[in-house]
Design an enzyme around this catalytic site. Structure first.
Site, PDB file in Angstrom:
ATOM      1  N   ASP A   1       3.635   0.843  -2.975  1.00 24.46           N
ATOM      2  CA  ASP A   1       4.847   0.158  -3.436  1.00 24.46           C
ATOM      3  C   ASP A   1       5.432  -0.701  -2.314  1.00 24.46           C
ATOM      4  OD1 ASP A   1       5.646   2.265  -5.950  1.00 24.46           O
ATOM      5  OD2 ASP A   1       4.490   3.051  -4.269  1.00 24.46           O
TER       6      ASP A   1
ATOM      7  N   GLU B   1      -2.518  -0.438  -5.937  1.00 20.59           N
ATOM      8  CA  GLU B   1      -2.286  -1.816  -6.372  1.00 20.59           C
ATOM      9  C   GLU B   1      -2.451  -2.828  -5.243  1.00 20.59           C
ATOM     10  OE1 GLU B   1       0.905  -2.511  -9.097  1.00 20.59           O
ATOM     11  OE2 GLU B   1       1.316  -4.508  -8.305  1.00 20.59           O
TER      12      GLU B   1
END
Lengths: 395, 186
Positions: free
Chosen positions: A25, A290
């Site tokens: 994140d 990600e």
């Protein structure tokens, strides 16, 4: 003393990030914040709840300091409730649906009550997914009970989505880097990695724990050519523990373990530029989550994506969706091999992952060519930051 | 208040001072298991439509309106006609039924709830679970009995439901009308 105030609208952007998965994140939000500041000259405040984790990818960050500036971005320690005076700017981004501090929500509501035009643009920056439904959800409003509008912003792989984070000159820098093999050799030396020759196969590993990795290590041990696996301390190391004499916790960056023709190298943590260069320098990358997943695509090298595991194996749906678009114009033989390899890795299937890795040799050249072509196709004209700036202007 | 996750087609919610009937809900999963709910809405005052997205746990102001237990009577394009136990008839626009229209079939006996706004029937809620017959589906591909392998099936009325591989033509299946999911073979 009140820690919040309503003032004349300022032009800065606030990005709020809660650290869930150490570097994922914060990795995404830090890249976005830097790019907005560098390329769009936007004053960005990045609020992070865990500066200690952040400091792993920004080594000069002081985890105990409440406010500091790097790369033109103001970084704040986000405690709940906020204990740093907060002044709302023109845009507020809650990264990955994190819950904004109550003080911030109150200010948004007060501004909204004064005049809708005074309320900051409130965006929820969501996770990257290649699933079809993203097209229909990107950019939709989300009217809160108090009448304030928030907008859902979804990154994605086509023009109906919010795009992918990619700095303006990244591909050119990568091409220059990869055009001279001395760059990677110098990098390996700087990282304290010894014994790597130019023609050796180098694989970076930044995955979660999986027995699939254990199986691959066992296979690579028997390789007839030299293989070097570069692995940082962290979750991947658990999977190679059986091969390490002693405790994995005692390993130090730069240390290596020789297992037949395979050498395991312990990587030091690096900043994001260093991580990009590492991915550019390896022949194959195993990445997760990600941020590193996207950077592996931008590295233009073949990769395995170890996706964040979800309940009911829902992550496999997301993996399939990505594999479908990644393999869209690939010959069946290549795409089948690559997809099955990724699936096996994500299903902890030791037998299958070994089998499909062995088959990779027969398709590696076209797969490398595909990896080289992919970044421009995936970017589809505009990156996330430019689409985001435009979205804010239009909404 | 309901969470976005609890909202169903036929519910009426207040958004920005206006009542909106929920025509369709679509729940998907973001990263890390969080639910994202997309709602198709129709403004009851202006007759205009919109789509909005919410986190699954976002609170929404649902309005408790007058409701009546009714059964489906017939379709008079573009209105679905429902009847209460005193034989009063109420017309509901097809648009307002959203996905619920998929499950409306002639002769159905399911107890529905017709919702009224300012005296006008505006939407219908079906029971959470309904039973429908499968009128077409491919034969089981692999003889799977685990219920994990799924395939599409057409049900009475023409709607499509994803069912377990072992379901056959002629089987009656239970469907969750909130999600459109196959629950079990009856």
């Amino acid at each position: 003393m009140s820690t919040t105030q309503i003032a004349t609208p300022a032009s800065h952007w606030d990005i709020f990030c809660t650290v869930v998965d150490n570097y994922g994140d914060i990795g995404v939000t830090w890249r976005l914040a830097k790019q907005l500041a560098a390329e769009y000259h936007i004053k960005v405040n990045l609020w992070v709840d865990d500066l200690h984790s952040f400091s792993h990818i920004l080594p000069n960050l002081i985890a105990t300091k409440r406010q500091q500036t790097f790369n033109g971005v103001n970084i704040f320690q986000w405690n709940n409730p906020l204990d740093i005076e907060y002044q709302a700017g023109s845009v507020i981004i809650e990264a990955f649906a994190c819950e904004l501090p109550e003080q911030v929500k109150t200010i948004i509501e007060q501004r909204h009550k004064q005049s809708k035009s005074l309320a900051p643009h409130w965006l929820n920056l969501e996770y990257l997914s290649a699933e079809d439904w993203v097209d229909g959800c990107h950019g939709l409003p989300s009217t809160q009970v108090n009448g304030v509008k928030k907008w859902f912003y979804f990154p994605g792989f086509n023009r109906k989505t919010g795009g992918l984070i990619c700095e303006q000159h990244l591909f050119k820098e990568r091409e220059q880097w990869q055009s001279d093999f001395n760059n990677k050799m110098t990098l390996f030396k700087q990282l304290g990695l010894t014994g790597i020759n130019h023609h050796d196969t180098v694989i970076s590993v930044f995955s979660y724990e999986t027995e699939a990795l254990t199986a691959l290590i066992r296979l690579w041990q028997t390789s007839t050519t030299a293989i070097h696996v570069l692995i940082p301390k962290g979750r991947s190391l658990t999977s190679i523990a059986p091969f390490i004499p002693g405790e994995t916790n005692n390993l130090i960056p730069g240390q290596h373990v020789k297992l037949g023709n395979l050498t395991l190298h312990i990587l030091p943590m690096t900043d994001q530029t260093g991580f990009d260069r590492l991915l550019w320098s390896c022949d194959f990358n195993i990445v997760r989550g990600e941020d590193s997943f996207l950077r592996a695509q931008w590295a233009a090298k073949p990769f395995i994506w170890h996706i964040y595991p979800q309940e009911d194996d829902y992550h496999l749906v997301k993996l399939e969706a990505f594999m479908k678009i990644y393999c869209d114009n690939l010959a069946a033989e290549i795409s089948t091999t690559w997809c099955k390899l990724n699936l096996a890795f994500n299903q902890d299937d030791q037998h299958a992952v070994v089998n499909h890795w062995q088959q990779l040799n027969s398709v590696i050249l076209p797969l490398q060519q595909h990896a080289l072509n992919w970044p421009n196709n995936a970017l589809d004209d505009a990156d996330l930051a430019s689409r985001l700036v435009q979205f804010v202007k239009n909404s | 208040m309901k969470t976005a996750h609890e909202i169903r087609p036929g519910n009426v919610i207040m958004l920005d001072g206006s009542p909106w009937v929920v025509q369709k809900t679509e729940t998907t999963r973001s990263g890390r298991n969080a639910a994202i709910v997309k709602l198709k809405l129709k403004n009851l005052l202006l007759d205009s439509g919109t789509e909005q997205t919410f986190k699954g746990e976002d609170k929404l102001d649902d309005i408790i309106l007058e409701r009546l237990d009714c059964t489906y009577s017939y379709f008079a394009d573009p209105m679905y006609v429902f009847m209460d136990e005193e034989y009063n008839q109420y017309d509901v626009e097809a648009d307002n039924l959203g996905d619920a229209a998929t499950y409306i079939v002639d002769g159905m006996e399911d107890q529905c709830q017709v919702t009224f706004y300012n005296g006008k029937a505006i939407s219908v809620e079906l029971p959470v679970h309904i039973v429908r017959e499968v009128i077409y589906t491919e034969p089981s591909a692999r003889g799977d009995t685990s219920g994990k392998v799924m395939k599409p099936a057409t049900i009475t009325g023409g709607g499509t439901v994803t069912v377990a591989d072992f379901v056959k033509v002629g089987d009656k299946i239970e469907i969750d009308t909130r999600t459109g999911e196959f629950k079990k073979r009856v």
